[in-house]
Design a protein around this motif. Structure first.
Motif, PDB file in Angstrom:
ATOM      1  N   LYS A 164      37.285  45.039  50.216  1.00 27.40           N
ATOM      2  CA  LYS A 164      37.416  44.627  48.818  1.00 27.40           C
ATOM      3  C   LYS A 164      37.075  45.740  47.839  1.00 27.40           C
ATOM      4  O   LYS A 164      37.352  45.619  46.647  1.00 27.40           O
ATOM      5  CB  LYS A 164      36.430  43.476  48.521  1.00 27.40           C
ATOM      6  N   ARG A 206      33.940  46.312  47.202  1.00 29.57           N
ATOM      7  CA  ARG A 206      32.901  45.587  46.464  1.00 29.57           C
ATOM      8  C   ARG A 206      31.546  46.248  46.709  1.00 29.57           C
ATOM      9  O   ARG A 206      31.224  46.578  47.839  1.00 29.57           O
ATOM     10  CB  ARG A 206      32.864  44.146  46.977  1.00 29.57           C
ATOM     11  N   SER A 216      35.838  35.845  47.171  1.00 32.26           N
ATOM     12  CA  SER A 216      37.255  35.619  46.904  1.00 32.26           C
ATOM     13  C   SER A 216      38.052  36.791  47.502  1.00 32.26           C
ATOM     14  O   SER A 216      37.593  37.923  47.515  1.00 32.26           O
ATOM     15  CB  SER A 216      37.493  35.497  45.397  1.00 32.26           C
ATOM     16  N   ASN A 227      40.271  39.057  47.010  1.00 27.08           N
ATOM     17  CA  ASN A 227      40.992  39.965  46.116  1.00 27.08           C
ATOM     18  C   ASN A 227      40.247  41.289  46.099  1.00 27.08           C
ATOM     19  O   ASN A 227      39.039  41.314  46.323  1.00 27.08           O
ATOM     20  CB  ASN A 227      41.005  39.376  44.698  1.00 27.08           C
ATOM     21  N   SER A 246      41.333  36.367  41.199  1.00 28.80           N
ATOM     22  CA  SER A 246      41.172  35.687  42.491  1.00 28.80           C
ATOM     23  C   SER A 246      42.496  35.099  42.956  1.00 28.80           C
ATOM     24  O   SER A 246      43.322  34.685  42.150  1.00 28.80           O
ATOM     25  CB  SER A 246      40.142  34.566  42.369  1.00 28.80           C
ATOM     26  N   HIS A 284      35.796  41.054  34.701  1.00 31.72           N
ATOM     27  CA  HIS A 284      36.144  40.566  36.018  1.00 31.72           C
ATOM     28  C   HIS A 284      37.523  39.966  35.844  1.00 31.72           C
ATOM     29  O   HIS A 284      37.961  39.763  34.726  1.00 31.72           O
ATOM     30  CB  HIS A 284      35.094  39.527  36.421  1.00 31.72           C
TER      31      HIS A 284
HETATM   32 MG    MG Z   1      35.266  36.876  43.317  1.00 34.55          MG
END
Ligand code: MG
Ligand code: TXA
Length: 337
Positions: free
Chosen positions: A60, A62, A148, A150, A156, A239
């Protein structure tokens, strides 16, 4: 991308016994499987396996300071990972399975790895109600960590096609459960402090929660910077970022703009996505993320200058819709995308 794995073949699995069996085997082998829930698609990995969880963050893009939700098949599996409280048991009985995530103290004997919880002493747990997700969780037999599905900071996914648009070649499989019923993420309620605190409005309304447990601290905690976000995980102001700029509560629209319409559309837009002609918030929620994708992509192709969103009432599911729109409209320093 999972470390050292390069581009991989992403399998598209059909919802049914053999697809669910395959998805569960992949999860148990430490692989990444996106799966449909009633809210949005999650990017799942075995929550007990730190290597598998690390590959979620990698796929991701992330930051690993942002904790994940552990998805489990039932209440008993949830309270094996976190300390139950009286309020938690009442909420679980009222809203699980369903789009409610509870943040509670982690149990010392829990099986979810520290990385999934980003090293916090709390853990977010949820029991989804989509039949396909429940069957997958039962077949996997372990908690499944899933953000999620994405790329970090993007809209999302509410269909398998959305997942592939962002993560094809970076994950092992997608279990296609069709379009998500609710269409926006779960409500997150923090029960680890002295008073219940709403961390994210979502598929269960604040009003519904308050009707069951009384007062909830719902003051928005939107951190503006990445460092503030570390103390309030996931509360980054920006976001769900579309590439086109987004303007909220529009009372008129120009021909160079795409319109996100709620109720009868305003006249004159260059492109229109109808969230709900009859002003139904549930219908609007389920069509929100698809609409943002379509307006962003087609709007750019048509050379439009931005997206104008018509006003959405703030009660019920409208609170979650307004929250997502506000985040999509927020300025976005590259460092927090
Ligand atoms: Mg999310
Ligand atoms: O509907 C949903 O909740 C979807 C589906 C897949 O279940 N999942 C989802 O995950 O939206 P994600 O990672 O995109 O959002 C979870 C949010 C993040 O903002 C994260 O920071 C927050 O939950 N979170 C997770 N664990 C937390 C914790 N222990 N304390 C506070 N916030 C937490």
């Amino acid at each position: 991308m999972p470390p050292g794995r390069g581009r991989i073949m992403t399998e598209l699995l059909e919802d049914g016994p053999s697809g669910i069996d395959r998805a569960a085997r992949l999860l148990r082998a430490g692989r990444l499987v996106a799966f449909g829930t009633e809210t949005v698609y999650g990017l799942g990995a075995d929550a007990t396996d730190p290597r598998a969880v690390a590959s979620i963050f990698a796929a991701k893009g992330r930051p690993s300071s942002n904790p994940l939700i552990a998805h489990v098949a039932d209440e008993a599996a949830a309270f094996a990972e976190v300390e139950a409280t009286g309020l938690a048991e009442i909420l679980a009985a009222a809203f699980w399975p369903g789009p409610l995530t509870l943040v509670l103290k982690r149990r010392a004997d829990g099986t979810v790895c520290a990385l999934a919880a980003a090293g916090l002493d709390t853990l977010a747990v949820r029991v989804p109600d989509a039949p396909s997700a429940r069957a997958l969780l039962r077949a996997t037999g372990r908690p499944v960590a899933a953000p999620s599905a994405n790329p970090s900071g993007r809209v999302s996914p509410s269909t398998a096609a959305h997942v592939l648009a962002g993560l094809d070649g970076r994950i092992d499989a997608v279990l296609d459960a069709g379009p998500c019923r609710v269409g926006l993420e779960s409500t997150i309620l923090d029960l680890s402090g002295p008073v219940p605190r709403l961390l994210r409005p979502g598929g269960i309304t604040l009003e519904a929660l308050q009707a069951v447990i009384g007062p909830i601290d719902a003051a928005p905690i939107v951190a503006a910077t990445a460092s503030q976000a570390l103390s309030a995980p996931g509360q980054l102001a920006s976001h769900y970022a579309p590439a086109l700029s987004l303007r909220l509560d529009a009372g008129r629209v120009s021909a160079t703009e795409a319109l996100l319409a709620f109720g009868p559309p305003l006249d004159g837009a260059g492109l229109v996505w109808r969230l709900s002609d009859r002003g139904d918030l549930g219908e609007a929620a389920s069509r929100l993320f698809s609409g943002l994708r379509v307006l962003d992509q087609d709007g750019q192709r048509l050379g439009l200058s931005g997206i104008a969103a018509m006003p959405i009432p703030g009660e019920g599911l409208g609170a979650a819709i307004r929250d997502r729109l506000a985040r999509a409209a927020a300025p976005r320093p590259d460092s927090v995308r």
